[in-house]
Design a protein around this motif. Sequence first.
Motif, short mmCIF file in Angstrom:
data_model
loop_
_atom_site.label_atom_id
_atom_site.label_comp_id
_atom_site.label_asym_id
_atom_site.label_seq_id
_atom_site.Cartn_x
_atom_site.Cartn_y
_atom_site.Cartn_z
N GLU A 1 0.76 -0.92 0.23
CA GLU A 1 -0.22 0.29 0.34
C GLU A 1 0.73 1.76 0.15
O GLU A 1 1.84 1.87 1.01
CB GLU A 1 -1.35 0.15 0.74
N PRO A 2 0.91 1.74 -0.89
CA PRO A 2 1.61 3.21 -0.86
C PRO A 2 1.41 4.13 0.10
O PRO A 2 0.29 4.09 0.70
CB PRO A 2 1.21 3.56 -2.51
N VAL B 1 8.99 6.51 -3.65
CA VAL B 1 7.07 5.60 -3.22
C VAL B 1 6.82 4.78 -1.94
O VAL B 1 7.67 3.67 -2.20
CB VAL B 1 6.27 4.51 -4.49
N PRO B 2 7.21 4.67 -0.19
CA PRO B 2 7.61 4.34 0.19
C PRO B 2 5.81 3.17 0.34
O PRO B 2 5.11 3.87 0.20
CB PRO B 2 7.27 5.03 1.61
N GLY C 1 10.20 2.68 -8.36
CA GLY C 1 10.52 3.17 -7.61
C GLY C 1 10.29 2.67 -5.81
O GLY C 1 10.27 3.38 -5.15
N GLY C 2 9.21 1.48 -5.80
CA GLY C 2 8.74 1.35 -5.02
C GLY C 2 9.67 1.31 -3.61
O GLY C 2 10.54 0.33 -3.87
N TRP C 3 9.69 1.81 -2.48
CA TRP C 3 10.58 0.94 -1.07
C TRP C 3 10.04 0.62 -0.13
O TRP C 3 9.15 0.64 0.09
CB TRP C 3 10.88 2.49 -0.53
N LEU C 4 10.98 -0.46 -0.34
CA LEU C 4 10.38 -1.83 1.30
C LEU C 4 11.53 -2.02 1.97
O LEU C 4 12.54 -2.22 1.30
CB LEU C 4 9.35 -2.53 0.79
N ALA D 1 13.99 -4.48 3.66
CA ALA D 1 14.75 -5.73 3.56
C ALA D 1 13.70 -7.30 4.25
O ALA D 1 13.69 -8.10 3.76
CB ALA D 1 16.18 -6.10 3.33
N THR D 2 13.76 -6.58 5.30
CA THR D 2 13.03 -7.81 6.21
C THR D 2 11.83 -7.85 5.98
O THR D 2 11.19 -8.80 5.58
CB THR D 2 12.77 -7.22 7.56
N ASP D 3 10.84 -6.19 5.03
CA ASP D 3 10.05 -7.03 4.68
C ASP D 3 9.53 -7.58 2.90
O ASP D 3 8.16 -9.15 3.52
CB ASP D 3 8.97 -5.96 4.47
N ASP D 4 10.98 -7.12 2.48
CA ASP D 4 10.71 -8.31 1.37
C ASP D 4 10.77 -9.48 1.57
O ASP D 4 10.28 -10.30 0.80
CB ASP D 4 11.70 -7.61 1.00
N ASP D 5 11.20 -10.02 2.51
CA ASP D 5 11.55 -11.28 2.92
C ASP D 5 9.92 -11.89 3.20
O ASP D 5 9.53 -13.64 2.74
CB ASP D 5 12.02 -11.82 3.47
N VAL D 6 9.13 -11.21 3.73
CA VAL D 6 7.99 -11.73 4.54
C VAL D 6 7.07 -11.61 3.09
O VAL D 6 6.67 -12.90 2.61
CB VAL D 6 7.61 -10.67 5.72
N MET D 7 6.99 -10.42 2.11
CA MET D 7 6.23 -10.37 1.61
C MET D 7 6.19 -10.80 -0.22
O MET D 7 5.57 -10.79 -1.11
CB MET D 7 5.76 -8.90 1.30
#
Length: 331
Positions: free
Chosen positions: A168-169, A268-269, A308-311, A313-319
């Motif tokens: 979600e932006p 874009v967070p 350009g979305g920002w996330l 790394a901890t959330d990248d692994d989950v999502m």
Amino acid sequence: MPAPAHLDPRLLRAFVAVAEELHFTRAAARLYVAQQALSRDVRRLEKELGVELFVRTTRQVTPTADGERLLPYARRVLSAQDDLLAAFGQARPLLVDLNSPGLVTGRRVLHRARELAPDCELMARYESGLTGAAADLLAGRLDVSFGRFAGLDPALRSGLEQQPVRYEPMAVVLPEDHPLAGLPQVPVAALAGQEVYAGAGDPRTPEWTDLASRLFEGHGIRLAAPLPPAVGDEEFERIMAKTRTPVLAVVDFPDMPRTVRRPLVDPVPLSPVSLVWRRGLRHPGLDALRRAAAETAGARHWLRRPPGGWLPATDDDVMDPRGRQPTPHHP
């Protein structure tokens, strides 16, 4: 321990609630019964089993050795009863936390799930924050919630399961006369030197504050000092007018009087949203919610990362969708 010929599941449910809450008043509220009726059921169970299940004092309730021994058996019996009733269309209501009124992601999933499973009672709750809801999920006071799973303490995550739903932006809510309010989009760098409120100090939402801290790092943005959470539009408006502090939000955050909501860009967070439930929970309503989440995410491209979305790394692994468990198939 003597074995009676029959045990009423209601008595076991009363026992489990007290054993998990360690408090008769809270257990009674969880079961929507009077405290006197709950106490009576526990005493009746003790009489039928011929043992004392709790040590009661004016300050606390503690399971005895027999109470500790009974607990896993009672949980299995109640789980089997719930499964049996569900198989014959008599599933208990499923309690679904949508975090707060007005947020779109969970509400859309819930509405679709109700269409998919019209015979299930899916009841909305508003607990405001996944950390706050997680304790209730584990204790059985809630069944399902939405939020940032990677932001939970590992001890909480170990008892829960999750399914990614949406990137979600994020946005910022500003007083309508704020210098940045005239921009159609607000670059993250434009907030440098300012304080932004992101739930600091709210014990229900540390996963959100942690996400903000990771986003603000290196941009010269400070977390605003903790405040008691504002409850209701009027109080939110009053606090914002008094402090003039921008508030970190998401693009679907509901409109508030005398404020504007602007998407954040460059980068874009993204706020990662998962469907979260208690490990081992089986319920046709949960199956419907998982189907609804997958359908809605697919139709609206919720799990497609924007350029350009920002996330973190901890959330990248989950999502990462490749790590998702398969959605239950229904003919």
